[in-house]
Enzyme design. Structure first.
Site, mmCIF file in Angstrom:
data_model
loop_
_atom_site.group_PDB
_atom_site.id
_atom_site.type_symbol
_atom_site.label_atom_id
_atom_site.label_comp_id
_atom_site.label_asym_id
_atom_site.label_seq_id
_atom_site.Cartn_x
_atom_site.Cartn_y
_atom_site.Cartn_z
ATOM 1 N N ASN A 196 0.803 -1.227 0.000
ATOM 2 C CA ASN A 196 0.000 0.000 0.000
ATOM 3 C C ASN A 196 0.835 1.275 0.000
ATOM 4 O O ASN A 196 0.296 2.376 0.103
ATOM 5 C CB ASN A 196 -0.978 0.016 1.188
ATOM 6 C CG ASN A 196 -0.298 0.206 2.528
ATOM 7 O OD1 ASN A 196 0.916 0.377 2.612
ATOM 8 N ND2 ASN A 196 -1.080 0.170 3.600
ATOM 9 N N LYS A 197 2.166 1.149 -0.127
ATOM 10 C CA LYS A 197 3.023 2.340 -0.086
ATOM 11 C C LYS A 197 3.015 3.062 -1.435
ATOM 12 O O LYS A 197 2.677 2.496 -2.471
ATOM 13 C CB LYS A 197 4.451 1.953 0.286
ATOM 14 C CG LYS A 197 4.555 1.313 1.672
ATOM 15 C CD LYS A 197 4.034 2.229 2.760
ATOM 16 C CE LYS A 197 4.286 1.705 4.160
ATOM 17 N NZ LYS A 197 3.462 0.557 4.509
#
Length: 396
Positions: A196-197
């Site tokens: 999710n970065k």
């Protein structure tokens, strides 16, 4: 018409990344190799030429950083309770004690007055978190560390392409205050490339060092501590782990790195729309807190997350009721993060409710709204409308 479900995040993987992975799979070399080395070199360039080593995840990077800093049993490390649990857990993993201090109510980052007050003879390091990609005050942090001879290990998991603007040293590019990238300054700096970065390898992370000697030791620690392996036999000076980054993951990271300016700009675009729409909605008058504007505290966020803080005690059903309402409207949300010191393990270490009131209040009310590059103006508008509706419906 039923609208498609809008998750709170979605990885930004394009065809170039898919093709790069396919090339690696066809090459016959899929573990750590030329792509991982190229990724490290590209990251080093991004961070002003500082040494960089990549790892399989951003938890291993923090633990290795602590070991390089010489942190172990009997030592204290000051950190924030508003973070993913890994930040505190790695301190425990090396035998040290995490000391949580409260946060600033505006930035939601460490309150540096509280940091300085918490320093004891056992304090060996500071571990700030650049929450949601908004940098801690890097100038003041460095001054505190110098004054007390402490190492600083930045948990910059969420802060790729975020920047710090020092007073009197502002550069301007196309009229935008640029400052210095997080990672190009500081002591030991840890990044995550988890799914999710802003920049993802699917799983991965990197650590930025002061010297090549530190980097070489980290390289050994990520592969069992081995210093020699081959015709002359095996040798190991200290035990390490197994956290090297594969070429498969590095290929994704290299493709992402090419698009990082675009990814950062698109996230800023949607964040600006959120701020404009939510400022106009009147929700702040009802006690909903918005994230701080871009450059008001010396930091330029990369907008990794867009978090509002709800007045949870006044909501019928609390934060969970707002999340249910949004889910029923086809909108995903997240909680980043509950206050770590109130989790069961840390309560057993003596932490109690009321010790860190600002972090506890934010932890009860924080809500992460959807934010990722592939969103549209209509998506942002939809989220704002539903959040407004839920809060007005549930506020007593």
């Amino acid at each position: 018409m039923t609208l498609p479900f809008l998750p709170f995040t979605r990885p930004e993987i394009d065809e170039s990344a898919i093709a790069a992975v396919a090339d690696v799979l066809r090459s016959g070399w899929i573990t750590t190799g030329p792509r991982a080395q190229a990724f490290e070199a590209a990251l080093s360039s991004l961070f002003g030429g500082r040494p960089v080593r990549c790892f399989s995840n951003g938890t291993a990077t923090l633990e290795v950083a602590l070991r390089i800093a010489g942190i172990g049993p009997g030592d204290e490390v000051i950190t924030t309770p508003l973070t993913w649990v890994a930040t505190a857990n790695v301190i425990v993993a090396v035998g040290a004690t995490p000391v949580f201090v409260d946060v600033d109510p505006v930035t939601r980052n460490l309150d540096l007055d509280a940091v300085e007050a918490a320093i004891t003879p056992r304090t060996r390091a500071l571990m700030p978190v650049h929450l949601a990609g908004l940098p801690v005050d890097m100038d003041r942090l460095a001054a505190i560390a110098r004054r007390h001879s402490l190492r600083v290990i930045e948990d910059a998991a969420q802060a790729i392409d975020a920047r710090w603007v020092s007073p009197g040293s502002v550069g301007r590019v196309r009229g935008v205050e640029e400052g210095q990238r997080i990672g190009a300054i500081g002591d030991l700096v840890s990044f995550s490339f988890q799914a999710n970065k802003n920049l993802t390898c699917a799983e991965g992370g990197c650590l930025v060092f002061n010297t090549e000697e530190e980097a070489a030791r980290a390289e050994r620690l990520r592969l069992q501590g081995i210093v020699r392996s081959g015709w002359d036999g095996l040798e190991m000076d200290e035990p390490g782990g197994k956290s090297n980054l594969s070429d498969v993951h590095a290929a994704i990271g290299l493709a992402q790195l090419d698009r990082l300016p675009e990814i950062t700009a698109r996230r800023a675009q949607w964040a600006a729309q959120y701020l404009e729409r939510l400022n106009a909605s009147g929700l702040q008058d009802l006690g909903v807190e918005l994230p701080t504007p871009l450059a008001s505290v010396g930091g330029i966020t990369n907008w990794h997350l867009f978090q509002v803080v709800l007045p949870a005690e006044r909501l019928s059903g609390g934060r969970a009721a707002v999340m249910r309402h949004l889910k029923e409207a086809g909108i995903g949300t997240g909680v980043h993060y509950p206050a770590v010191h109130l989790l069961n393990f840390y309560r057993r270490q003596g932490w109690r409710p009321g010790q860190l009131p600002i972090a506890e209040r934010i932890g009860r009310g924080t809500l992460t709204l959807p934010l990722f590059p592939a969103m549209s103006e209509a998506d942002v508008e939809r989220v704002c409308q539903q959040l407004d509706h839920a809060c007005r419906l549930l506020l007593s």
